[in-house]
Write a protein that holds these residues in place. Structure first.
Motif, PDB file in Angstrom:
ATOM      1  N   ARG A  55       5.278   0.978   8.413  1.00  0.00           N
ATOM      2  CA  ARG A  55       5.686   0.469   7.102  1.00  0.00           C
ATOM      3  C   ARG A  55       4.800   1.003   5.976  1.00  0.00           C
ATOM      4  O   ARG A  55       5.295   1.313   4.888  1.00  0.00           O
ATOM      5  N   TYR A  56       3.492   1.099   6.225  1.00  0.00           N
ATOM      6  CA  TYR A  56       2.577   1.401   5.132  1.00  0.00           C
ATOM      7  C   TYR A  56       1.789   2.698   5.354  1.00  0.00           C
ATOM      8  O   TYR A  56       0.869   2.997   4.599  1.00  0.00           O
ATOM      9  N   LEU A  70     -15.428  -2.295  -2.750  1.00  0.00           N
ATOM     10  CA  LEU A  70     -15.533  -2.360  -4.200  1.00  0.00           C
ATOM     11  C   LEU A  70     -14.604  -3.415  -4.804  1.00  0.00           C
ATOM     12  O   LEU A  70     -15.034  -4.244  -5.626  1.00  0.00           O
ATOM     13  N   VAL A  71     -13.336  -3.393  -4.435  1.00  0.00           N
ATOM     14  CA  VAL A  71     -12.355  -4.296  -5.060  1.00  0.00           C
ATOM     15  C   VAL A  71     -11.821  -5.352  -4.105  1.00  0.00           C
ATOM     16  O   VAL A  71     -11.160  -6.303  -4.538  1.00  0.00           O
ATOM     17  N   GLY A  72     -12.060  -5.191  -2.785  1.00  0.00           N
ATOM     18  CA  GLY A  72     -11.602  -6.191  -1.839  1.00  0.00           C
ATOM     19  C   GLY A  72     -10.231  -5.873  -1.261  1.00  0.00           C
ATOM     20  O   GLY A  72      -9.479  -5.040  -1.792  1.00  0.00           O
ATOM     21  N   PRO A  73      -9.863  -6.522  -0.185  1.00  0.00           N
ATOM     22  CA  PRO A  73      -8.575  -6.235   0.466  1.00  0.00           C
ATOM     23  C   PRO A  73      -7.374  -6.635  -0.382  1.00  0.00           C
ATOM     24  O   PRO A  73      -6.287  -6.069  -0.212  1.00  0.00           O
ATOM     25  N   LEU A 108      -0.757  -0.911  -2.106  1.00  0.00           N
ATOM     26  CA  LEU A 108       0.151  -0.469  -1.038  1.00  0.00           C
ATOM     27  C   LEU A 108       1.435  -1.279  -0.982  1.00  0.00           C
ATOM     28  O   LEU A 108       2.283  -1.006  -0.106  1.00  0.00           O
ATOM     29  N   ASP A 109       1.586  -2.281  -1.876  1.00  0.00           N
ATOM     30  CA  ASP A 109       2.775  -3.145  -1.896  1.00  0.00           C
ATOM     31  C   ASP A 109       2.985  -3.841  -0.558  1.00  0.00           C
ATOM     32  O   ASP A 109       4.091  -3.867   0.012  1.00  0.00           O
ATOM     33  N   VAL A 110       1.895  -4.407  -0.014  1.00  0.00           N
ATOM     34  CA  VAL A 110       1.983  -5.134   1.248  1.00  0.00           C
ATOM     35  C   VAL A 110       2.616  -6.489   0.985  1.00  0.00           C
ATOM     36  O   VAL A 110       2.232  -7.212   0.054  1.00  0.00           O
ATOM     37  N   THR A 111       3.607  -6.840   1.789  1.00  0.00           N
ATOM     38  CA  THR A 111       4.311  -8.105   1.609  1.00  0.00           C
ATOM     39  C   THR A 111       3.432  -9.275   2.041  1.00  0.00           C
ATOM     40  O   THR A 111       2.421  -9.097   2.731  1.00  0.00           O
ATOM     41  N   THR A 112       3.873 -10.457   1.614  1.00  0.00           N
ATOM     42  CA  THR A 112       3.104 -11.655   1.955  1.00  0.00           C
ATOM     43  C   THR A 112       3.089 -11.901   3.450  1.00  0.00           C
ATOM     44  O   THR A 112       2.062 -12.340   4.010  1.00  0.00           O
TER      45      THR A 112
END
Length: 489
Positions: free
Chosen positions: A119-120, A152-155, A162-166
């Motif tokens: 998916r990613y 640096l910015v966190g997950p 990356l437009d990861v879904t919930t």
């Protein structure tokens, strides 16, 4: 006034038939007993045997460490449990190669699993594109960049890019955390105690109320002789020493090839001390033979199991004999000092008798091929010091073809791998490029050779540890670069 030193040796195997007294001839049993009596085997003096040994000790774990030599009042860093001390002290950052970046990206896709990677995977290659300038460019995920963004910015920000879904957020965060742990283990950014100006990695450890410094550690294995007792409370706030004791039956010390105390007892045939060849000035072999033949059966040992990464101090040692005597045994260094002799200090420190240090070192370290090999050497003819890159593959400068025409050169050319080290007002030696800066006192006459290796070892808990570190060894002596000024030829 001159003196003449002579040595006398007793040869158990005669070279002449006129000396039969050195042979152990066999006759009737009464003669054999008489022979034992002549040799003093039947003479008894102070024949009490040790019956039990009572031992009291204190053990303090090595809980703190610090780069460089600590001053009184300095605080230490907690020592990670199970990590070899070499992995903490000798560690230097290693540049991440393009293939390491690609390998990290592939590891991340593996941790995501087939579903999330399908998916990613394309989004990861787009957002974290690897630009390596080779066949991997644009086709792989840059693992180093992913790890940098996670720190640096966190997950959450990475998931947003990356437009990861919930629904996939939980699985993605778990894979990202596992990837960060894996990357930090294989590509650590922590720096140990290595000081390039000194070609050494001085450090300090603390255990209980004792602080130990290693001012001249040059990389590689750490052992008890690496340390000196210094002032300080580096492990302040750590666990106090634990007292313990045991009462055991001592065992007589024996070693392979040890001569037997009985005259008629047959010894092992593979060791023949009578045929030991030693020159009159070969004191090492003569002392070994004397120890084996005279003092070999005078020692007893008591087993005491200690954990690596601890400091043990023997506070009391009492021996109970078969005659009912109780003999208190002081440390050998203390006993020798009272007798006016030079103290025996094997495995001990000056001023701290009865202390044994078991550093948390690795049992065996696997060294990879040298990724850098620098020889620091002196050139008395050129009145210079040099840093020679032994791993360089650049060819030396070509000599001009011989002819009858005389040529003047201000100076002869030097090999490209040789960088001069010029003295400065601050007492250092520095190359013109600034790549090498060395304290002048750290370059002895024989020179020094430093190599950088990738190292792998297992800690106390069996976990694998991988790091990159330098190691310094003595050089090969003075070198000659062939540099000459005002050359005519």
């Amino acid at each position: 006034m001159g003196s003449l030193t002579t040595w006398n040796r007793l040869e158990p195997r005669t070279r002449s038939a006129t000396l039969p007294g050195l042979a152990a001839r066999v006759a009737d049993p009464l003669w054999m007993i008489g022979r034992q009596g002549q040799l003093g085997e039947l003479t008894g003096s102070d024949t009490a045997s040790p019956l039990a040994v009572h031992l009291r000790y204190e053990i303090a774990p090595i809980t703190h460490w610090r780069p460089d030599i600590a001053q009184p009042g300095d605080a230490g860093l907690p020592r990670p449990e199970g990590t070899p001390i070499e992995a903490l002290v000798d560690r230097v950052p290693e540049p991440v190669r393009p293939r390491d970046r690609a390998h990290g990206g592939r590891r991340l896709l593996t941790l995501l699993g087939p579903t999330l990677s399908d998916r990613y995977g394309a989004a990861l290659r787009r957002e974290f594109r690897l630009d390596s300038g080779d066949v991997l460019s644009g086709r792989a995920v840059d693992g180093a960049e992913v790890r940098a963004q996670l720190a640096l910015v966190g997950p959450e920000e990475v998931r947003a890019r990356l437009d990861v879904t919930t629904n996939d957020a939980g699985g993605f965060d778990a894979a990202a955390e596992a990837f960060a742990t894996w990357w930090d283990r294989h590509h650590p950014t922590a720096v140990g105690a290595w000081q390039p100006r000194r070609l050494a990695a001085p450090f300090t450890v603390g255990a209980g109320d004792m602080t130990l410094g290693a001012p001249d550690h040059r990389g590689g294995r750490v052992d008890w002789y690496t340390f000196d007792v210094i002032e300080g409370t580096l492990a302040a706030g750590g666990p106090p020493p634990v007292e313990g004791g045991l009462t055991v039956l001592p065992t007589q010390l024996s070693f392979p090839g040890m001569p037997f105390a009985r005259w008629w007892q047959f010894e092992h045939g593979t060791v023949d001390l009578g045929r030991l060849e030693a020159a009159p000035d070969d004191l090492g072999r003569l002392l070994l033979a004397e120890f084996c033949l005279i003092y070999g059966n005078d020692f007893f040992f008591v087993p005491l199991t200690l954990r690596a990464g601890s400091v043990c101090r023997i506070t009391e040692l009492e021996v109970h004999t078969t005659y009912g005597e109780v003999v208190s045994i002081p440390p050998a260094a203390v006993h020798d000092k009272k007798k006016g002799r030079m103290g025996w200090a094997m495995f001990q420190f000056d001023g701290e008798p009865g202390v044994l240090v078991l550093p948390p070192c690795s049992v065996d370290v696997l060294d990879g091929p040298a990724t850098a090999d620098i020889l620091f050497t002196r050139d008395e003819m050129a009145n210079l010091a040099w840093a020679v890159d032994r791993a360089s593959t650049e060819p030396p400068p070509a000599s001009p073809p011989p002819d009858s025409v005389l040529r003047y050169r201000l100076s002869t050319p030097i090999p490209p791998a040789w960088q001069p080290l010029l003295p400065t007002q601050s007492g250092t030696l520095e190359s013109p490029s600034g790549e090498h800066v060395l304290e002048a006192l750290e370059l002895p006459r024989e020179g020094r050779r430093t190599t950088r290796h990738a190292r792998h070892a297992r800690g106390e808990d069996g976990a694998a540890h991988l790091w990159t570190g330098w190691r310094t060894r003595p050089g090969r002596g003075e070198s000659s670069s062939g540099l000459r000024y005002d050359d005519l030829g």
